[in-house]
Design a protein around this motif. Sequence first.
Motif, mmCIF file in Angstrom:
data_model
loop_
_atom_site.group_PDB
_atom_site.id
_atom_site.type_symbol
_atom_site.label_atom_id
_atom_site.label_comp_id
_atom_site.label_asym_id
_atom_site.label_seq_id
_atom_site.Cartn_x
_atom_site.Cartn_y
_atom_site.Cartn_z
ATOM 1 N N ARG A 103 17.362 32.024 59.585
ATOM 2 C CA ARG A 103 17.515 32.273 60.923
ATOM 3 C C ARG A 103 18.448 32.020 61.652
ATOM 4 O O ARG A 103 19.485 31.389 61.189
ATOM 5 C CB ARG A 103 15.989 31.378 61.603
ATOM 6 N N PRO A 104 18.814 32.564 62.903
ATOM 7 C CA PRO A 104 20.021 32.530 63.645
ATOM 8 C C PRO A 104 20.517 30.957 63.743
ATOM 9 O O PRO A 104 19.506 30.442 63.967
ATOM 10 C CB PRO A 104 19.873 33.354 65.003
ATOM 11 N N LEU A 105 21.585 30.823 63.838
ATOM 12 C CA LEU A 105 22.393 29.491 64.197
ATOM 13 C C LEU A 105 22.711 29.606 65.713
ATOM 14 O O LEU A 105 23.157 30.451 66.122
ATOM 15 C CB LEU A 105 23.526 29.153 63.199
ATOM 16 N N HIS A 106 22.502 28.214 66.083
ATOM 17 C CA HIS A 106 22.822 28.123 67.587
ATOM 18 C C HIS A 106 24.434 27.863 67.893
ATOM 19 O O HIS A 106 24.775 27.358 67.140
ATOM 20 C CB HIS A 106 22.096 26.976 68.406
ATOM 21 N N ALA A 132 15.799 33.083 69.755
ATOM 22 C CA ALA A 132 16.523 33.795 68.427
ATOM 23 C C ALA A 132 16.532 32.517 67.709
ATOM 24 O O ALA A 132 16.287 32.792 66.133
ATOM 25 C CB ALA A 132 17.652 34.464 68.739
ATOM 26 N N ALA A 133 17.008 31.299 68.210
ATOM 27 C CA ALA A 133 17.471 30.473 67.105
ATOM 28 C C ALA A 133 16.189 29.394 66.704
ATOM 29 O O ALA A 133 16.256 28.673 65.772
ATOM 30 C CB ALA A 133 18.221 29.422 67.984
ATOM 31 N N GLY A 134 15.009 29.949 67.247
ATOM 32 C CA GLY A 134 13.771 29.233 66.821
ATOM 33 C C GLY A 134 13.326 28.018 67.633
ATOM 34 O O GLY A 134 12.515 27.217 66.766
ATOM 35 N N LEU A 135 14.061 27.720 68.683
ATOM 36 C CA LEU A 135 13.960 26.465 69.290
ATOM 37 C C LEU A 135 12.297 26.277 69.701
ATOM 38 O O LEU A 135 11.938 25.155 70.084
ATOM 39 C CB LEU A 135 14.762 26.111 70.427
ATOM 40 N N ASP A 170 17.101 29.297 83.663
ATOM 41 C CA ASP A 170 18.057 28.706 82.654
ATOM 42 C C ASP A 170 17.400 27.981 81.700
ATOM 43 O O ASP A 170 18.074 27.853 80.374
ATOM 44 C CB ASP A 170 18.909 27.686 83.570
ATOM 45 N N SER A 171 16.093 27.529 81.771
ATOM 46 C CA SER A 171 15.679 26.393 80.538
ATOM 47 C C SER A 171 15.229 27.563 79.352
ATOM 48 O O SER A 171 15.108 27.046 78.513
ATOM 49 C CB SER A 171 14.191 25.850 81.079
ATOM 50 N N ILE A 172 14.987 28.730 79.439
ATOM 51 C CA ILE A 172 14.644 29.858 78.269
ATOM 52 C C ILE A 172 15.802 30.683 78.194
ATOM 53 O O ILE A 172 16.057 31.535 79.236
ATOM 54 C CB ILE A 172 13.213 30.294 78.543
ATOM 55 N N SER A 173 16.513 30.781 77.175
ATOM 56 C CA SER A 173 17.431 31.934 76.899
ATOM 57 C C SER A 173 17.019 32.530 75.698
ATOM 58 O O SER A 173 16.332 32.059 74.672
ATOM 59 C CB SER A 173 18.736 31.312 76.796
ATOM 60 N N SER A 174 17.636 33.687 75.677
ATOM 61 C CA SER A 174 17.265 34.675 74.408
ATOM 62 C C SER A 174 17.912 34.003 73.278
ATOM 63 O O SER A 174 17.306 34.123 71.991
ATOM 64 C CB SER A 174 18.118 36.193 74.512
ATOM 65 N N ASN A 181 13.216 41.763 74.278
ATOM 66 C CA ASN A 181 13.853 43.035 74.348
ATOM 67 C C ASN A 181 15.045 42.996 75.223
ATOM 68 O O ASN A 181 15.372 43.803 75.964
ATOM 69 C CB ASN A 181 13.002 44.144 74.707
ATOM 70 N N GLN A 182 15.647 41.529 75.366
ATOM 71 C CA GLN A 182 16.832 41.193 76.299
ATOM 72 C C GLN A 182 16.416 41.033 77.717
ATOM 73 O O GLN A 182 17.112 40.408 78.587
ATOM 74 C CB GLN A 182 17.988 42.255 76.145
ATOM 75 N N ARG A 183 15.483 41.943 78.387
ATOM 76 C CA ARG A 183 15.380 41.924 79.549
ATOM 77 C C ARG A 183 13.941 41.215 79.759
ATOM 78 O O ARG A 183 13.869 40.524 80.924
ATOM 79 C CB ARG A 183 14.994 43.216 80.383
ATOM 80 N N SER A 184 13.003 41.012 79.127
ATOM 81 C CA SER A 184 11.887 40.376 79.232
ATOM 82 C C SER A 184 11.400 39.794 77.861
ATOM 83 O O SER A 184 11.984 40.310 76.598
ATOM 84 C CB SER A 184 10.812 41.089 79.719
#
Length: 268
Positions: free
Chosen positions: A216-219, A81-84, A73-77, A116-119
């Motif tokens: 870059r993508p917005l959260h 993508a949002a650059g956090l 849960d601490s790391i999400s795609s 790649n969405q899975r890893s």
Amino acid sequence: MRAFFNRELESAATFWRVFRRDGVALGFSSHDRDLAFAGLRHRTAPGMVPAAIRMTSDLSEDSASVEGTLSHDSISSDDLAAGLFDNAAIEIGIVDWETLEHHSLYSGVIGRVEDNQRSFSADLLSAKHVLEQDLVPRTSPTCRAVFCGLGCGLSSHRFTQRVELNEVDFDFNQVRFSTITSASYVDGQLRFLSGPQTGLVFGILSANGDWLTLDRPLHDGLIAGTAAELTEGCDHTLGTCSSRFDNAVNFRGEPFLPGNDLLARYGQ
């Protein structure tokens, strides 16, 4: 200091810590239960392991990489993508899961992240990567100085203002601030002072009315009223430097230097 792997059976596990630029610190371990040591709880994440670590005694770049599944849960795609996690500091080491004795093996920052969405996989850069930067200036028709940075001579406070977000368009990755002249901020920067992307710097690609398109993508947790800091942009041409900023004396470029194609160029 504890000597690891000096006997046949070891109670050792890998740990790694991630220190994001927004102040969030995360700890993970390859052990099958959480481990708390050195002031941080390291959550079990057996699917995420260091793939390779190379360290040298000379000035060549130390390298490391981490691979794993996006199951924690601490790391999400979306966060990736949002650059956090861009340029976040990272530490990798080994810990005795019985005594909690630990030793750091590698420290650096997160470079390129691929998902790649899975890893996901991440390249890690040690402090030595700074030594590989080319510090010799090259000729260029545009200004090489960072706007309001070293060599430019202008003050960033003069071209920076604090604003509040009015509206977000996630489909087009745009934000709107109604109290600004948007065209002045093309090629500039936006930094959020609160919210899920606090401290991250966005480049401003274009302006359409009051809307600014970001690089870059917005959260999706970004809401209206979020405080932000806007810095005007510069296209680094001599015309802009002279007419808009009256700063041609500090222009760091060679706009009239003939190029390599001088002999093959058609006459004008």
